[in-house]
Design an enzyme around this catalytic site. Structure first.
Site, PDB file in Angstrom:
ATOM      1  N   GLU A 110       0.825  -1.205   0.000  1.00 11.82           N
ATOM      2  CA  GLU A 110       0.000   0.000   0.000  1.00 11.82           C
ATOM      3  C   GLU A 110       0.859   1.255   0.000  1.00 11.82           C
ATOM      4  O   GLU A 110       0.521   2.256  -0.628  1.00 11.82           O
ATOM      5  CB  GLU A 110      -0.907   0.003   1.229  1.00 11.82           C
ATOM      6  CG  GLU A 110      -1.869  -1.167   1.319  1.00 11.82           C
ATOM      7  CD  GLU A 110      -2.545  -1.291   2.677  1.00 11.82           C
ATOM      8  OE1 GLU A 110      -3.665  -1.823   2.728  1.00 11.82           O
ATOM      9  OE2 GLU A 110      -1.955  -0.850   3.690  1.00 11.82           O
ATOM     10  N   ASP A 161     -12.269  -5.221  -1.484  1.00 13.79           N
ATOM     11  CA  ASP A 161     -13.269  -6.293  -1.504  1.00 13.79           C
ATOM     12  C   ASP A 161     -14.589  -5.755  -0.996  1.00 13.79           C
ATOM     13  O   ASP A 161     -14.637  -4.717  -0.329  1.00 13.79           O
ATOM     14  CB  ASP A 161     -12.805  -7.477  -0.645  1.00 13.79           C
ATOM     15  CG  ASP A 161     -12.494  -7.079   0.784  1.00 13.79           C
ATOM     16  OD1 ASP A 161     -13.382  -7.203   1.645  1.00 13.79           O
ATOM     17  OD2 ASP A 161     -11.359  -6.643   1.058  1.00 13.79           O
TER      18      ASP A 161
END
Length: 281
Positions: free
Chosen positions: A52, A239
């Site tokens: 990230e 998700d």
């Protein structure tokens, strides 16, 4: 400097109702009244995972701090530089020395935030990274959300007083102009220490009107609040929590796509907030 920030009001850690949309305008005014209206010159971003952090560091043109600003044995490491006229620091939680995987979850989040605020004395803290999103709140893969509040969804302590402490809800600094300028979605970010969730966790996330589910933001907010330093989140969706597929499968599949979205949006966020006062966000 963070020591010039006024401590947040005692009621900042509050029931979920303070984060609900129908009370947002009043909560925004109360939040701003609890802090001196400073100009943002130093920005601290907290990121759990290397995958990230790396795209953001590259996009912002930051360099690794050497020697470390936050010394061992703390596992976190930092990157610093200038962007849009502001001092910008990205601090990654580092690796677990026993397993070699990224330090994720609320414990490293709280520790890293505390040490990073001491080291860099930011005017504002941003918890950023990837997260699960709720389709019922308008989330889709790689959408980027800005927080309206942060809350724990798995700290259940059914004892008077401790029940509220377990929720540990914090208001995010209001960012209505940022949201409009960058067309960002907004909502409550909930934190827990598991990638999956129980039925009770889900019930609490629904109760708190969660838009995004992840593993660090509430802990980052807790540490930032100790210093009275404003905080908000920028989270990209990997998700769909209330979807048909298991979150674990979607997370790994979409991690790089979500990290790419952060790489695009985070510099825009920095460029928007740099040099502005809290009330202008």
């Amino acid at each position: 400097m963070v020591d010039e920030c006024k401590p947040a009001r005692n009621s900042l850690e509050a029931d979920v109702v303070t984060l609900a949309s129908d009370a947002s305008e009043e909560a925004q005014q109360q939040y701003l009244q609890s802090h001196a209206d400073k100009t943002i010159q130093t920005i601290l971003l907290l990121v759990a995972m290397e995958a990230e952090a790396t795209p953001m560091v590259e996009a912002l043109g930051l360099k690794a701090d050497s020697p470390p600003v936050i010394p061992p044995p703390a596992p976190c490491h930092s990157f610093s530089g200038r962007h849009a006229g502001a001092n910008v620091h990205v601090v990654c939680f580092g690796k677990c020395k026993a397993t070699g995987v990224d330090n994720v979850g609320t414990v490293p989040a709280a520790l890293t935030t505390y040490l990073a605020i001491q080291a860099f004395k930011p005017d504002i803290v941003i918890s950023t990274g990837t997260a699960g999103g709720f389709r019922s709140r308008g989330a889709a893969i790689a959408d980027v959300f800005v927080s309206t509040g942060m809350v724990n969804h798995d700290r259940r302590i059914p004892i008077p007083g401790f029940d509220k402490y377990g929720v540990g809800a914090f208001d995010a600094i209001p960012t209505p102009h940022l949201q409009k300028a960058l067309s960002l979605k907004a909502g409550v970010v909930t934190s827990g220490n598991s990638l999956d969730y129980t039925a009770e966790d889900m019930a609490r996330m629904v109760q708190h009107e969660a838009a995004v589910k992840e593993m660090e933001a509430a802990a980052v907010a807790w540490s930032a609040d100790l210093f009275g330093c404003p905080v908000f989140c920028i989270k990209s969706v990997t998700d769909i929590v209330d979807g048909e597929r298991p979150a674990q499968e979607e997370f790994l599949e979409n991690l790089h796509k979500a990290a790419g979205a952060l790489q695009a949006v985070v510099p825009q966020v920095i460029e928007f907030i740099a040099g502005k006062r809290y009330s202008e966000l």
